[in-house]
Design an enzyme around this catalytic site. Structure first.
Site, PDB file in Angstrom:
ATOM      1  N   LYS A  10      -0.049   4.070  -0.120  1.00 23.42           N
ATOM      2  CA  LYS A  10      -0.645   5.432   0.177  1.00 23.42           C
ATOM      3  C   LYS A  10      -0.365   6.655  -0.997  1.00 23.42           C
ATOM      4  O   LYS A  10      -0.384   6.304  -2.249  1.00 23.42           O
ATOM      5  CB  LYS A  10      -0.149   5.937   1.482  1.00 23.42           C
ATOM      6  CG  LYS A  10      -0.122   4.385   2.482  1.00 23.42           C
ATOM      7  CD  LYS A  10       0.128   4.779   4.017  1.00 23.42           C
ATOM      8  CE  LYS A  10       0.372   3.591   4.840  1.00 23.42           C
ATOM      9  NZ  LYS A  10       0.021   3.805   6.131  1.00 23.42           N
ATOM     10  N   HIS A  68      -9.857   1.207   4.285  1.00 19.66           N
ATOM     11  CA  HIS A  68      -8.477   1.468   4.927  1.00 19.66           C
ATOM     12  C   HIS A  68      -8.728   2.501   6.115  1.00 19.66           C
ATOM     13  O   HIS A  68      -9.426   3.617   6.153  1.00 19.66           O
ATOM     14  CB  HIS A  68      -7.509   1.824   4.217  1.00 19.66           C
ATOM     15  CG  HIS A  68      -6.180   2.028   4.600  1.00 19.66           C
ATOM     16  ND1 HIS A  68      -5.819   2.883   5.497  1.00 19.66           N
ATOM     17  CD2 HIS A  68      -4.915   1.036   4.694  1.00 19.66           C
ATOM     18  CE1 HIS A  68      -4.478   2.482   6.134  1.00 19.66           C
ATOM     19  NE2 HIS A  68      -4.047   1.561   5.435  1.00 19.66           N
ATOM     20  N   GLU A  94      -5.851  -4.894  10.335  1.00 20.30           N
ATOM     21  CA  GLU A  94      -4.847  -3.824  10.713  1.00 20.30           C
ATOM     22  C   GLU A  94      -5.307  -2.941  11.856  1.00 20.30           C
ATOM     23  O   GLU A  94      -5.882  -2.135  11.767  1.00 20.30           O
ATOM     24  CB  GLU A  94      -4.698  -2.927   9.348  1.00 20.30           C
ATOM     25  CG  GLU A  94      -4.465  -3.551   8.174  1.00 20.30           C
ATOM     26  CD  GLU A  94      -4.013  -2.428   7.202  1.00 20.30           C
ATOM     27  OE1 GLU A  94      -2.614  -2.574   6.891  1.00 20.30           O
ATOM     28  OE2 GLU A  94      -4.491  -1.681   7.022  1.00 20.30           O
ATOM     29  N   SER A 138       2.976  -1.987  10.821  1.00 18.06           N
ATOM     30  CA  SER A 138       4.286  -1.893  11.190  1.00 18.06           C
ATOM     31  C   SER A 138       5.232  -3.401  10.764  1.00 18.06           C
ATOM     32  O   SER A 138       6.017  -3.803  11.480  1.00 18.06           O
ATOM     33  CB  SER A 138       4.665  -1.714  12.490  1.00 18.06           C
ATOM     34  OG  SER A 138       4.096  -0.463  12.864  1.00 18.06           O
ATOM     35  N   GLY A 171       1.964   2.136  11.091  1.00 18.27           N
ATOM     36  CA  GLY A 171       2.896   3.370  10.787  1.00 18.27           C
ATOM     37  C   GLY A 171       3.595   3.691  12.362  1.00 18.27           C
ATOM     38  O   GLY A 171       4.162   4.712  12.421  1.00 18.27           O
ATOM     39  N   GLU A 221      -7.215   4.870   7.488  1.00 17.67           N
ATOM     40  CA  GLU A 221      -6.843   6.233   7.229  1.00 17.67           C
ATOM     41  C   GLU A 221      -8.126   6.920   6.532  1.00 17.67           C
ATOM     42  O   GLU A 221      -8.487   8.182   6.553  1.00 17.67           O
ATOM     43  CB  GLU A 221      -5.442   6.469   6.308  1.00 17.67           C
ATOM     44  CG  GLU A 221      -4.430   6.117   7.011  1.00 17.67           C
ATOM     45  CD  GLU A 221      -3.024   5.676   6.602  1.00 17.67           C
ATOM     46  OE1 GLU A 221      -3.254   5.531   5.215  1.00 17.67           O
ATOM     47  OE2 GLU A 221      -2.235   5.101   7.035  1.00 17.67           O
ATOM     48  N   ASN A 224       0.927  -1.373  -0.045  1.00 22.27           N
ATOM     49  CA  ASN A 224      -0.117  -0.049  -0.002  1.00 22.27           C
ATOM     50  C   ASN A 224       0.969   1.163   0.052  1.00 22.27           C
ATOM     51  O   ASN A 224       1.560   1.680   0.916  1.00 22.27           O
ATOM     52  CB  ASN A 224      -0.969  -0.052   1.077  1.00 22.27           C
ATOM     53  CG  ASN A 224      -1.760   1.345   1.327  1.00 22.27           C
ATOM     54  OD1 ASN A 224      -2.210   2.038   0.438  1.00 22.27           O
ATOM     55  ND2 ASN A 224      -2.447   1.526   2.546  1.00 22.27           N
TER      56      ASN A 224
HETATM   57  C1  PEP Z   1      -0.991   0.209   6.196  1.00 16.09           C
HETATM   58  O1  PEP Z   1      -1.096   1.442   5.783  1.00 16.09           O
HETATM   59  O2  PEP Z   1      -1.931  -0.552   5.573  1.00 16.09           O
HETATM   60  C2  PEP Z   1       0.065  -0.055   6.844  1.00 16.09           C
HETATM   61  C3  PEP Z   1      -0.182  -1.560   7.317  1.00 16.09           C
HETATM   62  O3  PEP Z   1       1.021   0.676   7.240  1.00 16.09           O
HETATM   63  P1  PEP Z   1       2.488   0.293   7.853  1.00 16.09           P
HETATM   64  O4  PEP Z   1       3.139  -1.031   7.115  1.00 16.09           O
HETATM   65  O5  PEP Z   1       3.310   1.597   7.548  1.00 16.09           O
HETATM   66  O6  PEP Z   1       2.234   0.253   9.220  1.00 16.09           O
END
Ligand code: PEP
Length: 254
Positions: free
Chosen positions: A10, A95, A166, A212, A172, A97, A8
């Protein structure tokens, strides 16, 4: 079940040259890695432009979102049929976000899932609790999100779909969930899907972990024998070609 690793990106990278460089590097790096689906979800604007390299590679394209209507007066939106026509195969829906910054609700997520399925695309439904639950606690909130996202689907629909667990607190932050916590969530999600849509869907579904993930921890989340996590959704680490390729390699070796 074949694992799946989804990048992803983003709202990155900022320019096309960097996007196509990253795409090409990943496509080349994962070419020889067997028994795994590798997917890249770039920003919308790059989707048609990355197509060229894709023919020769094993990398599939995902969109980071889709609207629920097919056409019409919806300024700024992109429809599932438009995505399909570009050769996109997966669509990330819900997602955290988008839920957080753009007010995306469970009802909107549900409409998007239905539209994406109707267009013949594979949804990657994202769910996850905002704050860390107590150790050993079943993520009830996550179960509710899954139910609301899939409500109204017919038995058998969502076959071959993907659900990404998630935890928002892990995205993040550099603090991933534990493999045990993630596996518990995967088992629970699969049970909910079984109750709602039947065994065929629950068995063909892939539940994946995001939050992460890096090359060092990716493999620890994969638990094949009990149908736990069967892949990853990778944010930050997917912007570094070598690191992402290593994640793919380690997940495929599990
Ligand atoms: C995500 O945004 O789906 C995600 C898992 O981000 P990160 O790997 O940066 O935690």
């Amino acid at each position: 079940m074949k694992s799946i690793v989804i990048a992803n990106w983003k709202m990155n990278p900022q320019i096309l040259r960097e996007a196509s460089g990253l795409f090409r590097a990943v496509a080349k790096g994962v070419r020889g890695i067997k028994n795994i689906d590798v997917v890249i979800a770039p920003p919308f604007v790059y989707l048609p432009l990355l197509e060229v390299g894709r023919g020769k590679s094993v990398v599939a394209l995902a969109a980071q979102d889709s609207f629920w209507e097919d056409r019409g007066a919806y300024t700024g939106e992109i429809s599932p049929t438009m995505l399909k026509a570009l050769g996109v195969t997966y669509v990330i829906i819900g997602h955290s976000e988008r839920r957080m910054h753009l007010g995306e609700t469970d009802e909107m997520v549900n409409k998007k899932i239905k539209a994406v399925l109707k267009a013949g695309l594979t949804p990657v439904l994202c769910v996850g609790e905002r704050t860390r639950e107590r150790v050993n606690e079943i993520p009830v909130f996550v179960g509710e999100q899954v139910k609301k996202a899939l409500v109204g689907l017919k038995k058998g629909e969502f076959k071959n779909g993907v659900i990404a667990y998630e935890p928002v607190w892990a995205i993040g932050t550099g603090t991933p969930d534990t493999p045990e916590g993630a596996t518990r969530a995967a088992l629970y999600i699969r049970k909910i899907v079984r109750d709602m849509l039947g065994g065929n869907v629950a068995d063909s579904l892939r539940v994946i972990y995001g939050g992460s993930v890096n090359a060092g921890n990716a493999a620890s989340f994969i638990s094949r024998d009990i149908r736990g996590m069967e892949g990853m959704l990778v944010g930050g680490a997917s912007l570094k070609a070598e690191e992402f390729i290593e994640i793919v390699r380690r997940v495929s070796a599990q």
